[in-house]
Design a protein around this motif. Structure first.
Motif, PDB file in Angstrom:
ATOM      1  N   VAL A 198       0.698  -1.074  -0.018  1.00 48.74           N
ATOM      2  CA  VAL A 198       0.652   0.170  -0.167  1.00 48.74           C
ATOM      3  C   VAL A 198       1.032   1.021  -0.521  1.00 48.74           C
ATOM      4  CG1 VAL A 198      -1.717   1.266   1.712  1.00 48.74           C
ATOM      5  CG2 VAL A 198      -2.108  -1.252   1.310  1.00 48.74           C
ATOM      6  N   LEU A 199       0.622   2.165  -0.940  1.00 51.94           N
ATOM      7  CA  LEU A 199       1.370   3.352  -0.852  1.00 51.94           C
ATOM      8  C   LEU A 199       1.044   4.200  -0.078  1.00 51.94           C
ATOM      9  CD1 LEU A 199       1.336   4.681  -4.862  1.00 51.94           C
ATOM     10  CD2 LEU A 199       2.598   2.739  -3.183  1.00 51.94           C
ATOM     11  N   THR A 200       1.972   5.548   0.355  1.00 45.47           N
ATOM     12  CA  THR A 200       2.126   5.917   1.342  1.00 45.47           C
ATOM     13  C   THR A 200       2.137   7.205   1.063  1.00 45.47           C
ATOM     14  OG1 THR A 200       4.273   5.750   1.889  1.00 45.47           O
ATOM     15  CG2 THR A 200       2.753   4.800   3.202  1.00 45.47           C
ATOM     16  N   GLU A 201       2.343   8.667   1.466  1.00 44.16           N
ATOM     17  CA  GLU A 201       2.574   9.924   1.464  1.00 44.16           C
ATOM     18  C   GLU A 201       3.237   9.754   0.554  1.00 44.16           C
ATOM     19  OE1 GLU A 201       0.895  13.440   3.607  1.00 44.16           O
ATOM     20  OE2 GLU A 201      -0.583  11.675   4.598  1.00 44.16           O
ATOM     21  N   GLN A 202       4.825   9.893   1.111  1.00 46.54           N
ATOM     22  CA  GLN A 202       5.702   9.348   0.145  1.00 46.54           C
ATOM     23  C   GLN A 202       6.386   8.624  -0.415  1.00 46.54           C
ATOM     24  OE1 GLN A 202       5.474   8.814   3.800  1.00 46.54           O
ATOM     25  NE2 GLN A 202       5.877  10.227   4.349  1.00 46.54           N
ATOM     26  N   ASP A 203       5.207   7.780  -1.549  1.00 40.68           N
ATOM     27  CA  ASP A 203       5.180   7.865  -3.167  1.00 40.68           C
ATOM     28  C   ASP A 203       4.710   8.483  -3.485  1.00 40.68           C
ATOM     29  OD1 ASP A 203       6.447   5.142  -2.154  1.00 40.68           O
ATOM     30  OD2 ASP A 203       4.595   4.206  -1.440  1.00 40.68           O
ATOM     31  N   TRP A 204       4.283   9.979  -2.972  1.00 43.18           N
ATOM     32  CA  TRP A 204       3.700  10.442  -3.700  1.00 43.18           C
ATOM     33  C   TRP A 204       4.433  11.673  -5.214  1.00 43.18           C
ATOM     34  CZ3 TRP A 204       0.240  13.109  -6.570  1.00 43.18           C
ATOM     35  CH2 TRP A 204       0.234  14.311  -6.453  1.00 43.18           C
ATOM     36  N   ALA A 219      -2.583  17.195  -1.807  1.00 44.42           N
ATOM     37  CA  ALA A 219      -3.513  17.096  -0.906  1.00 44.42           C
ATOM     38  C   ALA A 219      -4.409  15.951  -1.645  1.00 44.42           C
ATOM     39  CB  ALA A 219      -3.809  18.346  -0.862  1.00 44.42           C
ATOM     40  N   ASN A 220      -4.749  15.966  -2.358  1.00 43.82           N
ATOM     41  CA  ASN A 220      -5.821  15.192  -2.957  1.00 43.82           C
ATOM     42  C   ASN A 220      -5.246  13.369  -2.776  1.00 43.82           C
ATOM     43  OD1 ASN A 220      -7.697  17.234  -2.953  1.00 43.82           O
ATOM     44  ND2 ASN A 220      -7.175  17.419  -5.478  1.00 43.82           N
ATOM     45  N   PHE A 221      -3.963  13.287  -2.950  1.00 45.23           N
ATOM     46  CA  PHE A 221      -3.283  12.113  -2.810  1.00 45.23           C
ATOM     47  C   PHE A 221      -2.690  11.355  -1.625  1.00 45.23           C
ATOM     48  CE2 PHE A 221       0.502   9.758  -2.220  1.00 45.23           C
ATOM     49  CZ  PHE A 221       0.125   8.246  -2.977  1.00 45.23           C
ATOM     50  N   ALA A 222      -3.081  12.406  -0.130  1.00 45.13           N
ATOM     51  CA  ALA A 222      -3.344  12.431   0.835  1.00 45.13           C
ATOM     52  C   ALA A 222      -4.597  11.725   1.346  1.00 45.13           C
ATOM     53  CB  ALA A 222      -2.303  13.461   1.397  1.00 45.13           C
ATOM     54  N   LYS A 223      -5.498  12.605   0.710  1.00 50.78           N
ATOM     55  CA  LYS A 223      -6.631  12.578   1.403  1.00 50.78           C
ATOM     56  C   LYS A 223      -7.582  11.350   1.398  1.00 50.78           C
ATOM     57  CE  LYS A 223     -11.275  14.857   1.087  1.00 50.78           C
ATOM     58  NZ  LYS A 223     -12.355  16.178   0.126  1.00 50.78           N
ATOM     59  N   VAL A 224      -6.945  10.833  -0.427  1.00 50.73           N
ATOM     60  CA  VAL A 224      -7.493   9.823  -0.795  1.00 50.73           C
ATOM     61  C   VAL A 224      -6.703   8.760   0.756  1.00 50.73           C
ATOM     62  CG1 VAL A 224      -6.818   7.803  -2.487  1.00 50.73           C
ATOM     63  CG2 VAL A 224      -7.521  10.213  -3.095  1.00 50.73           C
ATOM     64  N   LEU A 225      -5.246   8.273   0.386  1.00 51.39           N
ATOM     65  CA  LEU A 225      -4.773   7.390   1.795  1.00 51.39           C
ATOM     66  C   LEU A 225      -5.271   7.560   2.521  1.00 51.39           C
ATOM     67  CD1 LEU A 225      -0.776   7.960   0.297  1.00 51.39           C
ATOM     68  CD2 LEU A 225      -2.204   6.170  -0.034  1.00 51.39           C
ATOM     69  N   ARG A 226      -5.646   8.935   2.702  1.00 54.12           N
ATOM     70  CA  ARG A 226      -6.746   8.283   5.009  1.00 54.12           C
ATOM     71  C   ARG A 226      -8.976   8.166   4.566  1.00 54.12           C
ATOM     72  NH1 ARG A 226      -3.588  13.797   4.455  1.00 54.12           N
ATOM     73  NH2 ARG A 226      -5.721  14.888   4.445  1.00 54.12           N
TER      74      ARG A 226
END
Length: 145
Positions: free
Chosen positions: A5-11, A35-42
């Motif tokens: 599973v990807l994390t924010e560091q994989d942006w 920011a949208n990528f981080a939101k999806v991950l959360r």
């Protein structure tokens, strides 16, 4: 190859892949997209799986596990944004990430996993080989004008 599973560091890698995903859609790898990528991950029940080759994310797919009322309240899975780096296609990366996403759905007791792909998309055969079928349902889309 590894899948996780990807994390924010994989942006940075995810941004590179999103840019290859759909050349018709406008994608800009800016702070808002990050920011949208981080939101999806959360987002609860959402996972972005990445297939790594030589330590770099070369493919990814998003799984959304959706709550449901029918089928005894079992969720269903929706897979979106499946993409492999153009230079890494044909290496089994997309299959590996899709298998991981599907396994996650089955572990969550999902009663089905579905996805949409373009009618003129060469990936249709790939999805059919993985067991997906268009026999039961017709996918339809309404886009905002």
């Amino acid at each position: 190859m590894t899948v996780r599973v990807l994390t924010e560091q994989d942006w940075p890698a995810a941004a590179r892949l999103y840019a290859q995903l759909n050349t018709k859609a406008s994608f800009v790898a800016d702070a808002k997209a990050q920011a949208n990528f981080a939101k999806v991950l959360r987002h609860d029940g959402t996972f972005i799986y990445g297939a790594h080759l030589n330590g770099e994310v070369q493919a990814m797919a998003t799984l959304h596990l959706m709550p449901n009322v029918t089928y005894g309240g079992r969720p269903y899975g929706l897979i979106e944004n499946v993409v492999s780096d153009k230079a890494a296609r044909g290496l089994g990366l997309a299959r590996a990430e899709m298998e991981a996403a599907i396994e996650e759905a089955w572990l969550a007791n999902a009663y089905k996993v579905m996805l949409l792909t373009g009618q003129q998309n060469e990936a249709v055969g790939f999805y059919e080989k993985m067991g997906f079928s268009s026999d039961d349902k017709i996918g339809m889309i309404l886009r905002r004008p």
